[in-house]
Design a protein around this motif. Structure first.
Motif, PDB file in Angstrom:
ATOM      1  N   PHE A 105       0.833  -0.994  -0.048  1.00 42.93           N
ATOM      2  CA  PHE A 105      -0.080  -0.187  -0.042  1.00 42.93           C
ATOM      3  C   PHE A 105       0.713   1.274  -0.129  1.00 42.93           C
ATOM      4  O   PHE A 105       0.719   2.020  -0.846  1.00 42.93           O
ATOM      5  N   THR A 106       1.589   1.444   0.937  1.00 41.91           N
ATOM      6  CA  THR A 106       2.604   2.528   1.148  1.00 41.91           C
ATOM      7  C   THR A 106       3.674   2.671  -0.375  1.00 41.91           C
ATOM      8  O   THR A 106       3.902   3.732  -0.692  1.00 41.91           O
ATOM      9  N   ALA A 107       4.041   1.425  -0.826  1.00 40.30           N
ATOM     10  CA  ALA A 107       4.958   1.456  -1.707  1.00 40.30           C
ATOM     11  C   ALA A 107       4.098   2.208  -3.112  1.00 40.30           C
ATOM     12  O   ALA A 107       4.804   2.770  -3.992  1.00 40.30           O
ATOM     13  N   VAL A 108       2.835   1.676  -3.411  1.00 38.37           N
ATOM     14  CA  VAL A 108       2.062   2.029  -4.405  1.00 38.37           C
ATOM     15  C   VAL A 108       1.723   3.646  -4.267  1.00 38.37           C
ATOM     16  O   VAL A 108       1.818   4.405  -5.223  1.00 38.37           O
ATOM     17  N   ILE A 109       1.343   4.154  -3.198  1.00 39.31           N
ATOM     18  CA  ILE A 109       1.127   5.430  -2.781  1.00 39.31           C
ATOM     19  C   ILE A 109       2.580   6.384  -3.373  1.00 39.31           C
ATOM     20  O   ILE A 109       2.215   7.443  -4.050  1.00 39.31           O
ATOM     21  N   VAL A 110       3.495   5.954  -2.665  1.00 35.59           N
ATOM     22  CA  VAL A 110       4.789   6.684  -3.032  1.00 35.59           C
ATOM     23  C   VAL A 110       5.235   6.574  -4.424  1.00 35.59           C
ATOM     24  O   VAL A 110       5.707   7.417  -4.991  1.00 35.59           O
ATOM     25  N   GLY A 111       4.940   5.461  -5.045  1.00 31.89           N
ATOM     26  CA  GLY A 111       5.365   5.078  -6.506  1.00 31.89           C
ATOM     27  C   GLY A 111       4.452   6.218  -7.338  1.00 31.89           C
ATOM     28  O   GLY A 111       4.981   6.529  -8.373  1.00 31.89           O
ATOM     29  N   LEU A 112       3.349   6.025  -7.213  1.00 33.71           N
ATOM     30  CA  LEU A 112       2.433   7.172  -7.911  1.00 33.71           C
ATOM     31  C   LEU A 112       2.564   8.541  -7.677  1.00 33.71           C
ATOM     32  O   LEU A 112       2.582   9.306  -8.584  1.00 33.71           O
ATOM     33  N   LEU A 113       2.759   8.818  -6.437  1.00 35.13           N
ATOM     34  CA  LEU A 113       2.504  10.029  -6.062  1.00 35.13           C
ATOM     35  C   LEU A 113       4.007  10.937  -6.016  1.00 35.13           C
ATOM     36  O   LEU A 113       4.132  12.175  -6.261  1.00 35.13           O
ATOM     37  N   GLY A 114       5.067  10.029  -5.587  1.00 32.00           N
ATOM     38  CA  GLY A 114       6.465  10.468  -5.508  1.00 32.00           C
ATOM     39  C   GLY A 114       6.721  11.208  -4.096  1.00 32.00           C
ATOM     40  O   GLY A 114       6.064  10.890  -2.970  1.00 32.00           O
TER      41      GLY A 114
END
Length: 86
Positions: free
Chosen positions: A62-71
């Protein structure tokens, strides 16, 4: 039952070897994998440097997807959630 699964996988492999993997399918998967990897690396380095300030964001899908998409705004929002809500 297991013979049907193995047979289906072998049939799929043979089909993909003969026909080829569709580009329309692999391109988004490749981009998603790259963004997920970048998100994991951002979180790792944030946790490495944030440990001196007492900040830690768990590394999960979950956190990796959020950071991957939003930077960087994704890391900022997760940090704000961690500081103010948790």
């Amino acid at each position: 039952m297991n013979i049907w699964i193995i047979g289906g996988l072998l049939l799929l492999i043979v089909f993909l070897l003969v026909k080829g993997i569709p580009v329309n399918f692999t391109k988004p998967l490749g981009k998603g994998a790259i963004k997920l990897t970048i998100g994991i690396l951002f979180l790792f380095f944030f946790n490495l440097f944030g440990a001196s300030f007492g900040l830690h964001i768990p590394i999960n899908v979950f956190t990796a997807v959020i950071v991957g998409l939003l930077g960087v705004p994704g890391i900022a929002s997760l940090t704000a959630i961690h500081v103010f809500l948790i």
